[in-house]
Motif scaffolding. Structure first.
Motif, mmCIF file in Angstrom:
data_model
loop_
_atom_site.group_PDB
_atom_site.id
_atom_site.type_symbol
_atom_site.label_atom_id
_atom_site.label_comp_id
_atom_site.label_asym_id
_atom_site.label_seq_id
_atom_site.Cartn_x
_atom_site.Cartn_y
_atom_site.Cartn_z
ATOM 1 N N CYS A 217 10.691 41.867 -1.163
ATOM 2 C CA CYS A 217 11.724 40.989 -0.633
ATOM 3 C C CYS A 217 13.046 41.743 -0.518
ATOM 4 C CB CYS A 217 11.867 39.768 -1.535
ATOM 5 S SG CYS A 217 12.606 38.330 -0.740
ATOM 6 N N CYS A 220 16.623 40.379 -3.502
ATOM 7 C CA CYS A 220 16.527 39.690 -4.778
ATOM 8 C C CYS A 220 16.733 40.694 -5.913
ATOM 9 C CB CYS A 220 15.172 39.011 -4.938
ATOM 10 S SG CYS A 220 14.969 37.506 -3.958
ATOM 11 N N TYR A 235 10.136 42.001 -9.903
ATOM 12 C CA TYR A 235 10.853 41.918 -8.638
ATOM 13 C C TYR A 235 10.167 40.870 -7.770
ATOM 14 C CZ TYR A 235 6.907 44.936 -7.364
ATOM 15 O OH TYR A 235 5.640 45.449 -7.184
ATOM 16 N N ARG A 236 10.873 40.424 -6.730
ATOM 17 C CA ARG A 236 10.256 39.490 -5.790
ATOM 18 C C ARG A 236 9.537 40.299 -4.719
ATOM 19 N NH1 ARG A 236 10.291 34.279 -5.272
ATOM 20 N NH2 ARG A 236 12.140 33.970 -6.586
ATOM 21 N N ARG A 238 6.811 40.861 -1.387
ATOM 22 C CA ARG A 238 6.700 40.294 -0.042
ATOM 23 C C ARG A 238 5.403 40.794 0.582
ATOM 24 N NH1 ARG A 238 9.647 42.429 5.258
ATOM 25 N NH2 ARG A 238 8.721 40.989 6.759
ATOM 26 N N ARG A 244 6.389 35.373 -0.856
ATOM 27 C CA ARG A 244 7.403 36.082 -1.645
ATOM 28 C C ARG A 244 7.371 35.602 -3.093
ATOM 29 N NH1 ARG A 244 11.645 38.385 2.137
ATOM 30 N NH2 ARG A 244 10.879 37.917 4.229
ATOM 31 N N ASP A 245 6.311 35.959 -3.783
ATOM 32 C CA ASP A 245 6.151 35.631 -5.190
ATOM 33 C C ASP A 245 6.624 36.799 -6.060
ATOM 34 O OD1 ASP A 245 5.139 33.155 -4.538
ATOM 35 O OD2 ASP A 245 3.036 33.761 -4.736
ATOM 36 N N ILE A 246 6.624 36.579 -7.369
ATOM 37 C CA ILE A 246 7.121 37.579 -8.312
ATOM 38 C C ILE A 246 5.993 38.524 -8.718
ATOM 39 C CG2 ILE A 246 8.228 37.948 -10.544
ATOM 40 C CD1 ILE A 246 9.947 36.557 -8.356
ATOM 41 N N CYS A 272 14.806 36.092 2.743
ATOM 42 C CA CYS A 272 14.964 36.296 1.302
ATOM 43 C C CYS A 272 15.739 35.141 0.677
ATOM 44 C CB CYS A 272 15.702 37.610 1.057
ATOM 45 S SG CYS A 272 16.024 37.940 -0.691
ATOM 46 N N GLY A 276 16.236 36.541 -7.792
ATOM 47 C CA GLY A 276 15.347 37.475 -8.459
ATOM 48 C C GLY A 276 14.874 36.977 -9.807
ATOM 49 N N TRP A 290 11.504 32.923 -13.451
ATOM 50 C CA TRP A 290 11.796 33.076 -12.031
ATOM 51 C C TRP A 290 11.959 31.713 -11.381
ATOM 52 C CZ3 TRP A 290 6.954 33.470 -14.084
ATOM 53 C CH2 TRP A 290 5.924 32.726 -13.490
ATOM 54 N N THR A 292 11.050 29.444 -7.833
ATOM 55 C CA THR A 292 10.196 29.337 -6.660
ATOM 56 C C THR A 292 10.434 27.985 -6.003
ATOM 57 O OG1 THR A 292 7.914 29.412 -5.835
ATOM 58 C CG2 THR A 292 8.255 28.398 -7.985
#
Length: 415
Positions: A217, A220, A235-236, A238, A244-246, A272, A276, A290, A292
């Motif tokens: 991403c 973030c 980190y996020r 992609r 765009r998950d962690i 984005c 983060g 995080w 979401t």
């Protein structure tokens, strides 16, 4: 890959709350005032962008930016009991890139070694900027000439840095946009943001630079915790289909392992979210928090690992109402954690909320740790543990502009 202006539009929509409506904890629960104590920060008006970092002995360092005469300076103070020390200055400049989401840091690496970073605009302007990195071998008395950990020379984004202890020196991870300078291609990794890392000895000799992830991403924040098995970065991520998950990557035997999801939220979004993750560790225990909004359901979540990040438990929802996000996390005793995020007071006003989450997943009541301070949603509050207390820091707004504030909360008072 979306064009940069389209991405920035998406950032602004999410960051200002047009898509995220506020903070409504479980079952309509209202945040409660906490028995918190303000700690005066020796920061001037027009200060912003706090960062908290813990040293090897647990002593906290708070760093921030101060505006002056058309430029900025990077300052820091050390927590001494119930007070912050007199401020020290690392560097100053009139060409720095200053942005609420991407902020500098000062990090204690050992008893004598400190590391600092800040961001400098490129002549291309816009979101083209570079990382500057400096070391102090005498506990902050003097600082080295700054260096850049990247040498690609592209007029692209380089930022969202995390500094951490690495062997006998310092490690860095950062978002690196060098691939964004490539000619157009249908292959997203050839034009997307990457996550890169470098390691330095205490004399600023670079020992490694490597790519950690080929597509992540765009803006973030990153975070790193050092476990008994080594550093762990979050980190996020992609994917080419805009999920765009962690993700988490572990540094093992001198190499970063491939990143893998902490949880599969399935958040698909075409820009984005500027949100983060945060990570904390104690020995082999690791916890990641995080934000979401998968399924149009904004949440703050936390997941745990008991094996230095090799595997994680199913995530727990810390709050499942509408939230701004901007999470922080601190490890408490017995695997409990304190998770922070921004609660919404209005479209342009927030509070810093905190919740204790037990090792078994049970969550205590939502508490406010910023008092009646006016906190901008366009900020990233910080939390860290200091002995028997959780320390929080944020950017407050008043008639004089912005100013960095902080508070402390006794861990024993967190139900």
């Amino acid at each position: 890959m979306c064009p940069m202006n389209r991405l920035r539009t998406a950032f602004l929509i999410l960051a200002t709350g047009a898509a995220l409506h506020g903070c409504a904890p479980e079952s309509g629960e209202e945040p409660a005032s906490l028995d918190w104590q303000a700690i005066d920060v020796p920061a001037a008006p027009d200060s912003s962008s706090p960062n908290l970092a813990s040293g090897p002995d647990g002593t906290l360092t708070l760093s921030w930016l101060e505006a002056h005469d058309g430029g900025h300076s990077l300052k820091y103070a050390i927590l001494d009991g119930e007070m912050w020390s007199a401020p020290s200055t690392v560097a100053r400049g009139d060409n720095w890139f200053v942005n609420w989401a991407d902020f500098p840091s000062v990090v204690p690496i050992s008893d004598s070694l400190r590391a600092a970073h800040w961001l400098v605009r490129q002549p291309a302007g816009g979101y083209a900027y570079d990382v500057r990195f400096s070391l102090s071998a005498d506990g902050g008395g003097t600082w080295s000439e700054p260096v850049m950990p990247h040498d690609d020379g592209t007029p692209t984004e380089h930022g969202f840095v995390t500094l951490f202890p690495q062997a006998s020196g310092v490690g860095l991870v950062w978002l690196d946009g060098r691939n964004m300078a490539n000619d157009w291609s249908p292959d997203a990794p050839l034009q997307g943001m990457t996550l890169r890392s470098a390691t330095y000895e205490s004399d600023l000799a670079r020992t490694r630079e490597m790519q950690v992830d080929e597509l992540i991403c765009d803006c973030c924040q990153t975070d790193v915790a050092v476990t008994d098995a080594g550093p762990v970065a979050v980190y996020r991520d992609r994917t080419p289909d805009e999920t765009r998950d962690i993700s988490l990557a572990r540094f093992v035997d001198g190499e970063w392992q491939s990143g893998r999801p902490v949880a599969n939220d399935g958040w698909t979004i075409g820009g984005c979210p500027v949100n983060g993750p945060a990570i904390a560790a104690d020995g082999t225990r690791v916890a990641v928090a995080w934000f979401t909004a998968a399924g149009d359901e904004p949440k703050v979540r936390v997941a745990r690992s008991s094996n230095s990040g090799e595997s994680f438990s199913a995530p727990v929802d810390v709050t499942d109402g509408d939230v701004f996000g901007r999470v922080g996390i601190a490890m408490l005793n017995g695997g409990d954690v304190a998770v922070s995020w921004l609660c919404k007071e209005s479209d342009d006003n927030a509070r810093v909320c905190l919740r204790r989450v037990a090792s078994g997943g049970q969550a205590g009541p939502v508490q406010i740790v910023s008092g009646d301070q006016d906190v901008s949603p366009l900020s990233v509050p910080q939390v860290a543990r200091s002995g028997d207390f959780v320390i929080a820091a944020w950017t407050a707004r008043d008639d004089a502009g912005s100013r960095v504030k902080s508070s402390r909360v006794a861990i024993a008072s967190l139900p």
